[in-house]
Scaffold this motif. Structure first.
Motif, PDB file in Angstrom:
ATOM      1  N   GLU A   1      29.529 -31.094  -3.895  1.00  0.00           N
ATOM      2  CA  GLU A   1      29.819 -30.003  -4.827  1.00  0.00           C
ATOM      3  C   GLU A   1      29.225 -28.677  -4.352  1.00  0.00           C
ATOM      4  O   GLU A   1      29.881 -27.638  -4.425  1.00  0.00           O
ATOM      5  CB  GLU A   1      29.273 -30.359  -6.216  1.00  0.00           C
ATOM      6  CG  GLU A   1      30.055 -31.447  -6.940  1.00  0.00           C
ATOM      7  CD  GLU A   1      29.773 -32.855  -6.446  1.00  0.00           C
ATOM      8  OE1 GLU A   1      30.469 -33.799  -6.868  1.00  0.00           O
ATOM      9  OE2 GLU A   1      28.847 -33.031  -5.615  1.00  0.00           O
TER      10      GLU A   1
ATOM     11  N   SER B   1      35.382 -34.147  -8.463  1.00  0.00           N
ATOM     12  CA  SER B   1      35.640 -34.034  -9.903  1.00  0.00           C
ATOM     13  C   SER B   1      35.099 -32.708 -10.429  1.00  0.00           C
ATOM     14  O   SER B   1      34.110 -32.647 -11.148  1.00  0.00           O
ATOM     15  CB  SER B   1      34.988 -35.204 -10.650  1.00  0.00           C
ATOM     16  OG  SER B   1      35.465 -36.438 -10.171  1.00  0.00           O
ATOM     17  N   LEU B   2      35.768 -31.609 -10.060  1.00  0.00           N
ATOM     18  CA  LEU B   2      35.308 -30.278 -10.445  1.00  0.00           C
ATOM     19  C   LEU B   2      36.383 -29.525 -11.221  1.00  0.00           C
ATOM     20  O   LEU B   2      36.538 -28.311 -11.078  1.00  0.00           O
ATOM     21  CB  LEU B   2      34.904 -29.481  -9.192  1.00  0.00           C
ATOM     22  CG  LEU B   2      33.568 -29.881  -8.555  1.00  0.00           C
ATOM     23  CD1 LEU B   2      33.339 -29.096  -7.265  1.00  0.00           C
ATOM     24  CD2 LEU B   2      32.411 -29.644  -9.510  1.00  0.00           C
TER      25      LEU B   2
ATOM     26  N   PHE C   1      39.056 -24.100  -2.469  1.00  0.00           N
ATOM     27  CA  PHE C   1      38.833 -24.939  -3.643  1.00  0.00           C
ATOM     28  C   PHE C   1      39.957 -25.945  -3.828  1.00  0.00           C
ATOM     29  O   PHE C   1      39.718 -27.100  -4.195  1.00  0.00           O
ATOM     30  CB  PHE C   1      38.714 -24.058  -4.893  1.00  0.00           C
ATOM     31  CG  PHE C   1      38.509 -24.840  -6.160  1.00  0.00           C
ATOM     32  CD1 PHE C   1      37.287 -25.447  -6.429  1.00  0.00           C
ATOM     33  CD2 PHE C   1      39.529 -24.974  -7.097  1.00  0.00           C
ATOM     34  CE1 PHE C   1      37.091 -26.180  -7.590  1.00  0.00           C
ATOM     35  CE2 PHE C   1      39.342 -25.708  -8.259  1.00  0.00           C
ATOM     36  CZ  PHE C   1      38.117 -26.309  -8.507  1.00  0.00           C
TER      37      PHE C   1
ATOM     38  N   SER D   1      38.668 -35.939  -7.768  1.00  0.00           N
ATOM     39  CA  SER D   1      39.813 -35.089  -7.448  1.00  0.00           C
ATOM     40  C   SER D   1      40.149 -34.274  -8.687  1.00  0.00           C
ATOM     41  O   SER D   1      40.323 -34.837  -9.772  1.00  0.00           O
ATOM     42  CB  SER D   1      41.029 -35.921  -7.026  1.00  0.00           C
ATOM     43  OG  SER D   1      42.193 -35.112  -6.968  1.00  0.00           O
ATOM     44  N   ILE D   2      40.229 -32.965  -8.530  1.00  0.00           N
ATOM     45  CA  ILE D   2      40.575 -32.129  -9.684  1.00  0.00           C
ATOM     46  C   ILE D   2      41.961 -32.488 -10.201  1.00  0.00           C
ATOM     47  O   ILE D   2      42.219 -32.405 -11.409  1.00  0.00           O
ATOM     48  CB  ILE D   2      40.497 -30.633  -9.318  1.00  0.00           C
ATOM     49  CG1 ILE D   2      41.325 -30.318  -8.065  1.00  0.00           C
ATOM     50  CG2 ILE D   2      39.048 -30.201  -9.122  1.00  0.00           C
ATOM     51  CD1 ILE D   2      41.374 -28.839  -7.702  1.00  0.00           C
TER      52      ILE D   2
ATOM     53  N   GLY E   1      38.700 -29.440  -3.562  1.00  0.00           N
ATOM     54  CA  GLY E   1      38.745 -30.008  -4.905  1.00  0.00           C
ATOM     55  C   GLY E   1      39.590 -31.258  -4.996  1.00  0.00           C
ATOM     56  O   GLY E   1      39.465 -32.019  -5.965  1.00  0.00           O
TER      57      GLY E   1
ATOM     58  N   LEU F   1      31.345 -27.219  -1.496  1.00  0.00           N
ATOM     59  CA  LEU F   1      32.578 -26.562  -1.916  1.00  0.00           C
ATOM     60  C   LEU F   1      32.282 -25.207  -2.555  1.00  0.00           C
ATOM     61  O   LEU F   1      32.997 -24.224  -2.314  1.00  0.00           O
ATOM     62  CB  LEU F   1      33.348 -27.453  -2.892  1.00  0.00           C
ATOM     63  CG  LEU F   1      34.715 -26.927  -3.341  1.00  0.00           C
ATOM     64  CD1 LEU F   1      35.605 -26.623  -2.134  1.00  0.00           C
ATOM     65  CD2 LEU F   1      35.400 -27.914  -4.274  1.00  0.00           C
TER      66      LEU F   1
END
Length: 402
Positions: A157, A372-373, A364, A306-307, A368, A160
C-alpha cells in the motif's frame, strides 16, 4: 483551527494532511489515538456552513457519479451478508466520501489547487524520503512499510501511494522557478522511487512501469526523458539485492506463488458472489463462510486485493460499473484540460497538472488491480482536483473568447 473557521479551504487542506500522512502515528502516548481528523472535519463543516464563500457542488458527471456510488453503497449495506460489520465500515467510508464532496465544493482556485498538491506531496513525500534513505542505507535488504493502522500501512500500500505522489512532485518541479526547490524535488522523487522499490511490492513494479511510461508519453522532452530513464532505471534495479530480484521474477511464475493464487481465488469468489447476489455482499466479506459458498478453494480465505474485484464483491456489478465510470469521467476531464490548455501560456500550469494527475491515476489503476484500496482517499482528492481544473480552464477559455 482559527484559520479553518476563517476559511473552510484551510480545513480541507488540514484534513488531507491528517488523513493522508497520518502524522499522529509518528508520535507517542495519547497523540497516537487522539481524534485529530474528527475534530478537523467538524470544524471544517462548521466553517463551510457559516462561510459566505461559494460552496456549491459542481454540476458535472463526476459529481453525479460519485453521489450515485455513495447512494448505492448505502443500498448494498441494507442487503449485506454481515450487517453489523458492514454498517461499521459504511460509516468510515461515508466520512471519506463526505470530505471528498467538501473538497469538490471548496477547491476552486489555482492557489487552492497548488496548495492541495503541496500538501499531498509533503504528506507522502515524508515517507518517500524516509523510506528511500532506509533502502539505500540497508542495501535494499529490508522492506519499507507505511504508518501502522492506516490505509498505507502495508508494504504494498505504501508503495502504491508513493508511486501516485511522484508525478505530483514533477508538477511542482515544473511550476517553480526556484532552483533549490527543483533540485530538492528531484532528490525527493529519486528517494521516493527507491522507497517504492524497497517495499518489495510486485504490483508496485508494474505500477511504476505504467506511470513512467505515461509520464514519458505526456512529456514534451521525450529524448532527454528516455535517456534519464535508460540510465537511472538499470542502476536502481541493479542496486537491489538478489532476494528482491527473485521476488520480482515470481511475477511470471504466479502459479507457484501462494499469494498470487490466493488473490485469484478471492477474485473468483467476488465474481461468483456478484453473479449470485444483485447487491453484492456488502462491506467486510472476506470471511470463511463466504468463501465456503463462492470460492473455488474454500480454505484459502483472502482479502480482495483488487480495487475492481473489491467493488464487484462488495457492491455487485452496478457498484463496479459506477466505480469504473467515475475513473473514466475523471480521465476524460483531465484529457479535456490537456487538449484545451496547450495554446494558452496562462494555462500551461493546468495542462501540466492534468498530465501528471493522469500519470498518478494510471499508476493507481495498475497497482490497485492487486490491492484492496477501493476507499483510499488520495484518488478521490485527485478527482476533485481534475473537476476544479476543468472549471478553471473553461472559465479562462470563455474569458479569452469574449
Amino acid at each position: 483551527m482559527p484559520l479553518i473557521i476563517k476559511n473552510p479551504v484551510n480545513g480541507v487542506l488540514m484534513w488531507i494532511w491528517i488523513s493522508v500522512m497520518n502524522p499522529h502515528t509518528q508520535g507517542w502516548g495519547f497523540a497516537t489515538t487522539f481524534p485529530f481528523a474528527q475534530i478537523i472535519a467538524v470544524i471544517t463543516l462548521f466553517s463551510l456552513v457559516t462561510s459566505r464563500a461559494p460552496k456549491s457542488l459542481p454540476a458535472c458527471g463526476i459529481t453525479f457519479t460519485l453521489l450515485a456510488m455513495m447512494l448505492w453503497m448505502n443500498v448494498t449495506t441494507l442487503f449485506a451478508i454481515f450487517p453489523s460489520a458492514s454498517q461499521a465500515q459504511l460509516a468510515k467510508v461515508m466520512k471519506i466520501m463526505l470530505m471528498s464532496l467538501v473538497t469538490l465544493a471548496l477547491i476552486r482556485s489555482r492557489e487552492d489547487l497548488h496548495r492541495m498538491i503541496w500538501v499531498l506531496v509533503i504528506s507522502l513525500g515524508f515517507y518517500g524520503v524516509k523510506g528511500g534513505v532506509f533502502t539505500l542505507r540497508e542495501g535494499g535488504n529490508f522492506r519499507v512499510w507505511g504508518p501502522t493502522g492506516t490505509f498505507i500501512g502495508g508494504n504494498n500500500e505504501i508503495a502504491l501511494a508513493l508511486i501516485i505522489a511522484i508525478p505530483l512532485m514533477h508538477y511542482l518541479q515544473l511550476s517553480t522557478e526556484r532552483r533549490w526547490v527543483r533540485h530538492g524535488l528531484t532528490l525527493t522523487m529519486l528517494l521516493t522511487g527507491m522507497a517504492a522499490l524497497g517495499s518489495y511490492s510486485r504490483g508496485a513494479l508494474l505500477a511504476i512501469a505504467a506511470m513512467l511510461l505515461l509520464m514519458w508519453l505526456k512529456s514534451k522532452k521525450k529524448l532527454p526523458g528516455a535517456l534519464v530513464m535508460t540510465l537511472l532505471a538499470p542502476l536502481a534495479l541493479l542496486f537491489m539485492p538478489d532476494r528482491w530480484t527473485m521476488r520480482m521474477d515470481s511475477i511470471a511464475d504466479y502459479q507457484a506463488d501462494t499469494s498470487a493464487t490466493g488473490r485469484i481465488n478471492a477474485w473468483l469468489m467476488a465474481y461468483n458472489l456478484a453473479r449470485d447476489r444483485f447487491f453484492g455482499g456488502g462491506f467486510e466479506i472476506a470471511e470463511p463462510s463466504v468463501f465456503q459458498l463462492y470460492a473455488p478453494d474454500p480454505g484459502a480465505v483472502h482479502a480482495a486485493h483488487s480495487i475492481y474485484f473489491q467493488a464487484l464483491g462488495e457492491h455487485g456489478f452496478i457498484g463496479l460499473a459506477l466505480y469504473l465510470l467515475l475513473g473514466l469521467l475523471t480521465w476524460r476531464s483531465a484529457a479535456w484540460v490537456v487538449r484545451n490548455s496547450g495554446n494558452d501560456p496562462e494555462l500551461l500550469w493546468a495542462g501540466n497538472l492534468a498530465r501528471m494527475i493522469q500519470a498518478s491515476l494510471i499508476g493507481f489503476a495498475v497497482g490497485g488491480a492487486f490491492l484492496s484500496l477501493l476507499y483510499f482517499d488520495v484518488p478521490y482528492y485527485l478527482m476533485a482536483a481534475v473537476v476544479s481544473l476543468r472549471i478553471l480552464t473553461a472559465r479562462k477559455l470563455a474569458e479569452a473568447k469574449r
